[in-house]
Design a protein around this motif. Sequence first.
Motif, PDB file in Angstrom:
ATOM      1  N   PRO A  62     -44.591  54.547  -5.408  1.00  0.00           N
ATOM      2  CA  PRO A  62     -43.477  53.615  -5.199  1.00  0.00           C
ATOM      3  C   PRO A  62     -42.174  54.366  -4.903  1.00  0.00           C
ATOM      4  CG  PRO A  62     -44.013  53.752  -7.511  1.00  0.00           C
ATOM      5  CD  PRO A  62     -45.067  54.529  -6.785  1.00  0.00           C
ATOM      6  N   SER A  63     -41.232  53.643  -4.360  1.00  0.00           N
ATOM      7  CA  SER A  63     -39.969  54.268  -3.965  1.00  0.00           C
ATOM      8  C   SER A  63     -39.182  54.766  -5.165  1.00  0.00           C
ATOM      9  CB  SER A  63     -39.119  53.263  -3.164  1.00  0.00           C
ATOM     10  OG  SER A  63     -38.899  52.099  -3.963  1.00  0.00           O
ATOM     11  N   ASN A 113     -41.168  41.690 -12.465  1.00  0.00           N
ATOM     12  CA  ASN A 113     -41.111  43.025 -11.865  1.00  0.00           C
ATOM     13  C   ASN A 113     -40.163  43.018 -10.667  1.00  0.00           C
ATOM     14  OD1 ASN A 113     -43.027  44.118 -13.663  1.00  0.00           O
ATOM     15  ND2 ASN A 113     -44.707  43.304 -12.384  1.00  0.00           N
ATOM     16  N   PRO A 114     -39.491  44.143 -10.406  1.00  0.00           N
ATOM     17  CA  PRO A 114     -38.587  44.201  -9.245  1.00  0.00           C
ATOM     18  C   PRO A 114     -39.374  44.118  -7.953  1.00  0.00           C
ATOM     19  CG  PRO A 114     -38.828  46.359 -10.236  1.00  0.00           C
ATOM     20  CD  PRO A 114     -39.517  45.397 -11.159  1.00  0.00           C
ATOM     21  N   PRO A 115     -38.713  43.703  -6.872  1.00  0.00           N
ATOM     22  CA  PRO A 115     -39.427  43.618  -5.596  1.00  0.00           C
ATOM     23  C   PRO A 115     -39.870  44.997  -5.116  1.00  0.00           C
ATOM     24  CG  PRO A 115     -37.073  43.302  -5.276  1.00  0.00           C
ATOM     25  CD  PRO A 115     -37.303  43.312  -6.731  1.00  0.00           C
ATOM     26  N   GLY A 116     -41.052  45.048  -4.546  1.00  0.00           N
ATOM     27  CA  GLY A 116     -41.624  46.325  -4.088  1.00  0.00           C
ATOM     28  C   GLY A 116     -42.326  47.122  -5.164  1.00  0.00           C
TER      29      GLY A 116
END
Length: 262
Positions: free
Chosen positions: A36-37, A15-18
């Motif tokens: 999430p962003s 998974n991508p960071p954050g």
Amino acid sequence: MTNPKKPEEFERRPNPPGWVQPKAPYNPYDPTDVRPSEGYPSEFDPPSSVKRNSGAPVQDLTDYEKLRVDMKRLKYYPRPPSELYPGRHKVLRRINHKSSFVRGSEITAKVSIYFLIAFGVFFYKWNDNENVFAPFRRFQLRIKEKILGGLSPADYNDLYNYDQTKSIPQKPLPSIMYEDNEKKHLVGGDKTNNEFIKDRFGNKHVVYAEHVTQRQEESMLKAMDLAEREIELKKLRNGLRQTDESMSTNSHDQKRPSWKFW
């Protein structure tokens, strides 16, 4: 020949960071559901059966359309949590707000209306004319004759000895309506006197007919009074003649001597 790998054996990319585990579908009214962003995919690809929404919380509580769409997307049902079973919800049952008095009054009203309709159609004799209720009346009399074995003379005449050519008496038209019909040439002609347009009389004709009958009755009463007076005068004259004759005979008897016998 190599066997293909099972789906479980494929390696997933990290998974991508954050990245945050989504709580799909996203609930904008849940403060614990951190957005999430990069956003959730479900926000950009809503189902076709649900209207596309902005994803922002409703600012105005009167915006019922937006609330309805959000609740449908969230699959939220306003059910309170169960106190006995954790994680379950209470079952909402339909409550009958009608009291027993209201139900009883409705049933009584319906029964009374149906009874009056049946009584008026089948069991009540409206008038002596041939009308729309006459077949129902005869049907009732036939059943009554079969059950009881006989009918009264009036009911027997209503069932068997009735006049089929007897029509319902028509009420007179108001003068305004009769004058309008006269202007439209709907009365007073053979072409208009058919089964659809009837030459009905007006109130002025009824008043004139009553006036004529009143004059005839007055003339008859006057003639009867004159006849009674003539009869009384004749009786008086006859009585006076009889009294004169009796007086003359009495006077002649008194003048004749008592020793004369002729």
